[in-house]
Design a protein around this motif. Structure first.
Motif, PDB file in Angstrom:
ATOM      1  N   CYS A  20       0.830  -1.211   0.000  1.00 51.94           N
ATOM      2  CA  CYS A  20       0.000   0.000   0.000  1.00 51.94           C
ATOM      3  C   CYS A  20       0.860   1.253   0.000  1.00 51.94           C
ATOM      4  N   ILE A  24       0.695   4.021  -2.992  1.00 50.63           N
ATOM      5  CA  ILE A  24       0.214   5.373  -2.717  1.00 50.63           C
ATOM      6  C   ILE A  24       1.303   6.402  -2.954  1.00 50.63           C
ATOM      7  N   MET A  31      -2.122   9.997  -6.012  1.00 49.92           N
ATOM      8  CA  MET A  31      -2.968   9.180  -5.143  1.00 49.92           C
ATOM      9  C   MET A  31      -4.424   9.252  -5.588  1.00 49.92           C
ATOM     10  N   LEU A  52      -9.304   0.993   0.286  1.00 50.20           N
ATOM     11  CA  LEU A  52      -8.481   2.159  -0.016  1.00 50.20           C
ATOM     12  C   LEU A  52      -9.157   3.076  -1.030  1.00 50.20           C
ATOM     13  N   LEU A  56     -10.514   6.842  -0.330  1.00 45.53           N
ATOM     14  CA  LEU A  56     -10.081   7.984  -1.148  1.00 45.53           C
ATOM     15  C   LEU A  56     -11.279   8.767  -1.678  1.00 45.53           C
TER      16      LEU A  56
END
Length: 102
Positions: A20, A24, A31, A52, A56
Protein backbone atom coordinates in the motif's frame (compact mmCIF):
# COMPACT_ATOMS: atom_id res chain seq x y z
CA UNK A 1 1.58 8.06 4.30
CA UNK A 2 -0.43 10.35 6.59
CA UNK A 3 -3.63 9.36 4.78
CA UNK A 4 -2.87 5.65 5.31
CA UNK A 5 -2.27 6.26 9.02
CA UNK A 6 -5.58 8.14 9.25
CA UNK A 7 -7.67 5.35 7.71
CA UNK A 8 -5.83 2.49 9.48
CA UNK A 9 -7.28 0.67 12.48
CA UNK A 10 -5.95 -2.09 14.76
CA UNK A 11 -6.77 -5.09 12.55
CA UNK A 12 -6.29 -3.19 9.28
CA UNK A 13 -2.95 -1.46 9.49
CA UNK A 14 -2.39 -0.08 6.00
CA UNK A 15 0.47 2.20 7.05
CA UNK A 16 2.68 -0.84 7.71
CA UNK A 17 1.65 -2.68 4.53
CA UNK A 18 4.56 -2.14 2.16
CA UNK A 19 2.44 -2.78 -0.96
CA UNK A 20 0.00 0.00 0.00
CA UNK A 21 2.79 2.41 0.88
CA UNK A 22 4.55 1.77 -2.44
CA UNK A 23 1.31 2.14 -4.41
CA UNK A 24 0.21 5.37 -2.72
CA UNK A 25 3.53 7.16 -2.46
CA UNK A 26 3.75 10.78 -1.29
CA UNK A 27 2.22 12.56 -4.32
CA UNK A 28 -1.40 13.57 -3.57
CA UNK A 29 -2.27 14.07 -7.25
CA UNK A 30 -1.07 10.58 -8.12
CA UNK A 31 -2.97 9.18 -5.14
CA UNK A 32 -6.27 10.56 -6.44
CA UNK A 33 -5.59 9.06 -9.87
CA UNK A 34 -5.14 5.53 -8.49
CA UNK A 35 -7.15 2.73 -10.05
CA UNK A 36 -7.79 -0.82 -8.98
CA UNK A 37 -5.53 -2.06 -11.80
CA UNK A 38 -2.58 0.02 -10.57
CA UNK A 39 -3.07 -1.21 -7.01
CA UNK A 40 -3.32 -4.80 -8.25
CA UNK A 41 -0.05 -4.35 -10.13
CA UNK A 42 1.60 -3.22 -6.89
CA UNK A 43 0.40 -6.38 -5.12
CA UNK A 44 -2.28 -4.87 -2.84
CA UNK A 45 -4.84 -7.52 -1.73
CA UNK A 46 -8.45 -7.21 -2.95
CA UNK A 47 -10.09 -6.21 0.35
CA UNK A 48 -7.48 -3.53 0.98
CA UNK A 49 -7.81 -2.25 -2.61
CA UNK A 50 -11.57 -1.83 -2.25
CA UNK A 51 -11.24 -0.18 1.16
CA UNK A 52 -8.48 2.16 -0.02
CA UNK A 53 -10.39 3.32 -3.10
CA UNK A 54 -13.58 3.75 -1.03
CA UNK A 55 -11.68 5.82 1.56
CA UNK A 56 -10.08 7.98 -1.15
CA UNK A 57 -13.52 8.74 -2.61
CA UNK A 58 -14.91 9.62 0.83
CA UNK A 59 -11.92 11.92 1.44
CA UNK A 60 -12.35 13.49 -2.00
CA UNK A 61 -15.98 14.28 -1.04
CA UNK A 62 -14.74 16.16 2.02
CA UNK A 63 -15.11 13.54 4.76
CA UNK A 64 -12.85 13.28 7.79
CA UNK A 65 -10.82 10.02 7.66
CA UNK A 66 -11.03 9.54 11.42
CA UNK A 67 -14.84 9.52 11.22
CA UNK A 68 -15.44 7.22 8.23
CA UNK A 69 -12.57 4.74 8.74
CA UNK A 70 -13.68 1.37 10.07
CA UNK A 71 -11.99 -1.84 11.15
CA UNK A 72 -12.38 -5.33 9.72
CA UNK A 73 -14.83 -7.76 11.30
CA UNK A 74 -13.60 -10.04 14.04
CA UNK A 75 -13.28 -13.75 13.40
CA UNK A 76 -16.40 -15.71 14.34
CA UNK A 77 -16.27 -17.22 17.81
CA UNK A 78 -18.68 -20.14 17.28
CA UNK A 79 -18.13 -22.62 14.49
CA UNK A 80 -20.42 -25.46 13.52
CA UNK A 81 -23.69 -26.33 11.80
CA UNK A 82 -25.72 -23.37 13.06
CA UNK A 83 -28.40 -23.66 15.75
CA UNK A 84 -28.25 -27.48 15.72
CA UNK A 85 -24.88 -27.37 17.42
CA UNK A 86 -24.66 -23.90 18.93
CA UNK A 87 -27.93 -23.79 20.86
CA UNK A 88 -28.61 -27.52 21.38
CA UNK A 89 -31.89 -27.43 19.41
CA UNK A 90 -33.52 -30.80 18.71
CA UNK A 91 -33.80 -31.44 14.98
CA UNK A 92 -35.61 -34.37 13.40
CA UNK A 93 -33.72 -36.66 11.11
CA UNK A 94 -30.36 -38.32 11.08
CA UNK A 95 -27.49 -36.99 13.10
CA UNK A 96 -24.50 -35.60 11.28
CA UNK A 97 -21.02 -36.96 12.04
CA UNK A 98 -19.82 -35.53 15.34
CA UNK A 99 -23.31 -34.41 16.42
CA UNK A 100 -24.73 -35.61 19.75
CA UNK A 101 -28.33 -36.41 20.72
CA UNK A 102 -29.74 -33.77 23.05
Amino acid sequence: MAFLKAISKTRRNLAENSACVNAIGEDWDAMFRLTSYKLKGEGVPVKERKYLLWALEKYREGGDPHKFAYDTKKKKEVRGWGPRVQKNIRVRGMLRPGERRA
